[in-house]
Design an enzyme around this catalytic site. Sequence first.
Site, mmCIF file in Angstrom:
data_model
loop_
_atom_site.group_PDB
_atom_site.id
_atom_site.type_symbol
_atom_site.label_atom_id
_atom_site.label_comp_id
_atom_site.label_asym_id
_atom_site.label_seq_id
_atom_site.Cartn_x
_atom_site.Cartn_y
_atom_site.Cartn_z
ATOM 1 N N ASN A 119 0.864 -1.171 0.000
ATOM 2 C CA ASN A 119 0.000 0.000 0.000
ATOM 3 C C ASN A 119 0.910 1.233 0.000
ATOM 4 O O ASN A 119 1.409 1.657 1.044
ATOM 5 C CB ASN A 119 -0.894 -0.055 1.253
ATOM 6 C CG ASN A 119 -1.842 1.124 1.345
ATOM 7 O OD1 ASN A 119 -1.711 2.106 0.620
ATOM 8 N ND2 ASN A 119 -2.801 1.031 2.257
ATOM 9 N N ARG A 146 -2.359 -1.655 -3.708
ATOM 10 C CA ARG A 146 -3.364 -0.608 -3.693
ATOM 11 C C ARG A 146 -2.994 0.364 -4.811
ATOM 12 O O ARG A 146 -1.865 0.868 -4.857
ATOM 13 C CB ARG A 146 -3.337 0.126 -2.361
ATOM 14 C CG ARG A 146 -4.206 1.363 -2.380
ATOM 15 C CD ARG A 146 -3.918 2.208 -1.169
ATOM 16 N NE ARG A 146 -4.719 3.408 -1.184
ATOM 17 C CZ ARG A 146 -4.297 4.572 -0.716
ATOM 18 N NH1 ARG A 146 -3.083 4.695 -0.213
ATOM 19 N NH2 ARG A 146 -5.078 5.623 -0.758
ATOM 20 N N HIS A 196 -10.834 6.103 -1.038
ATOM 21 C CA HIS A 196 -11.002 5.275 0.169
ATOM 22 C C HIS A 196 -11.935 4.087 -0.097
ATOM 23 O O HIS A 196 -12.521 3.528 0.830
ATOM 24 C CB HIS A 196 -11.633 6.077 1.334
ATOM 25 C CG HIS A 196 -10.703 7.029 2.021
ATOM 26 N ND1 HIS A 196 -11.157 8.175 2.623
ATOM 27 C CD2 HIS A 196 -9.366 7.001 2.213
ATOM 28 C CE1 HIS A 196 -10.139 8.824 3.166
ATOM 29 N NE2 HIS A 196 -9.043 8.130 2.916
ATOM 30 N N ARG A 202 -6.536 19.009 4.693
ATOM 31 C CA ARG A 202 -7.291 19.395 3.491
ATOM 32 C C ARG A 202 -8.587 20.087 3.899
ATOM 33 O O ARG A 202 -9.227 19.680 4.873
ATOM 34 C CB ARG A 202 -7.651 18.174 2.649
ATOM 35 C CG ARG A 202 -6.472 17.433 2.078
ATOM 36 C CD ARG A 202 -6.959 16.326 1.145
ATOM 37 N NE ARG A 202 -5.920 15.357 0.901
ATOM 38 C CZ ARG A 202 -6.065 14.041 1.059
ATOM 39 N NH1 ARG A 202 -7.231 13.535 1.440
ATOM 40 N NH2 ARG A 202 -5.073 13.225 0.818
ATOM 41 N N GLU A 204 -7.581 -1.914 5.320
ATOM 42 C CA GLU A 204 -7.493 -1.861 3.857
ATOM 43 C C GLU A 204 -6.622 -2.985 3.313
ATOM 44 O O GLU A 204 -6.911 -3.558 2.266
ATOM 45 C CB GLU A 204 -6.940 -0.493 3.416
ATOM 46 C CG GLU A 204 -7.944 0.619 3.627
ATOM 47 C CD GLU A 204 -7.350 2.015 3.439
ATOM 48 O OE1 GLU A 204 -6.621 2.466 4.340
ATOM 49 O OE2 GLU A 204 -7.613 2.626 2.406
#
Length: 344
Positions: free
Chosen positions: A7, A64, A153, A214, A330
């Site tokens: 990932n 990923r 996501h 962000r 994940e």
Amino acid sequence: MKIAVINSGSSSVKFKLFDMPSANVIRDEFVEHIGEPNSPIQNHYEAIKSLHVNFADIDAVGHRVVHGGEKFRNSVLIDDEVMEAIKDLIPLAPLHNPANLEGIKVVCQKAANIPQIAVFDTAFHTTLSKEAFVYALPYEMYEKNKIRRYGFHGTSHAYLLQEAATLLKKKVQETNIITLHLGNGASACAIKNGKSCDTSMGFTPLEGLVMGTRCGDIDPAIVLFMQNELDLSADEVDALLNKKSGLLGLCGENDVRNIERRKDDKAKLALDIMVRRIQKYIGAYMIVLEDVDAVVFSGGIGENSLYVRERVMNNKILKNIKSLVIKTDEELQIAHECLGVLKE
Ligand code: AMP
């Protein structure tokens, strides 16, 4: 079967080696600060080469890949054509897709015949309808320039869906939930009958919730004002919105643990703004879904902050909705995806 998962983030690589289908973790490594001044690891190629793993002993590697555009609706076995397509999508994910490609190339070099599988962050959201993914811009901006909501996501929201369905004792295809991945990056997803039907991140991961650094949703005219009136360059605006805004911009730091402990007005305001934005998305998605089995909290903030969860759910309209806390994984979801592709 041994399945490795790589990932690669913009400046880090998470690596996990699973025994599947037992899901036991055999190895877990994390390389960070890639490319930063004084870091011994200057790029993703070196980072993956530095992992203590013999790829020849592994049955498959899952990667990923952040952006699969409109092309990749599912995880796929990687071949030259897939690598070319991931490369073509670099303009849509300039920091991430090149890092993901580096990972694939290192494994090719180390063990040429090992099956590699690409698992896309965007794939889970390819079930969005046009009314959810087309922006109200001139339509040719979508047709010609592919400007649309992609959502991110996806691997995490897909994992949360599986786990929530089990906890709710429902079939996945009958599960209606709102998943909140609240980490340093954050996104909400409305899942209807087991499919993503709306999500807060958009063309890029900048849209939607207030995140660590962000800004999430803002009036797009602010960008023009910053450029025309404040003389900021496009790069400066990009850095400001992605790296200097959100909780960090509001109160000087982005670790919710510290912000919760602080008593000053800026810290309180930062949390108030973050919570209100989450509530607004839940409200909007309740309208989209009509039936909501549960709101699912996840990510570093969602999993650990009772304060944020209680603040979000402390509302007359939300008080009768079940809330679940699920630790996202994940990497395990990517390992499951790999098994699925290998069985095809
Ligand atoms: P993630 O990106 O999912 O790893 O989430 C990282 C963020 O989770 C951190 O920046 C913190 O803001 C938040 N976090 C981690 N632990 C806690 C905690 N115990 N209480 C509140 N927030 C936490």
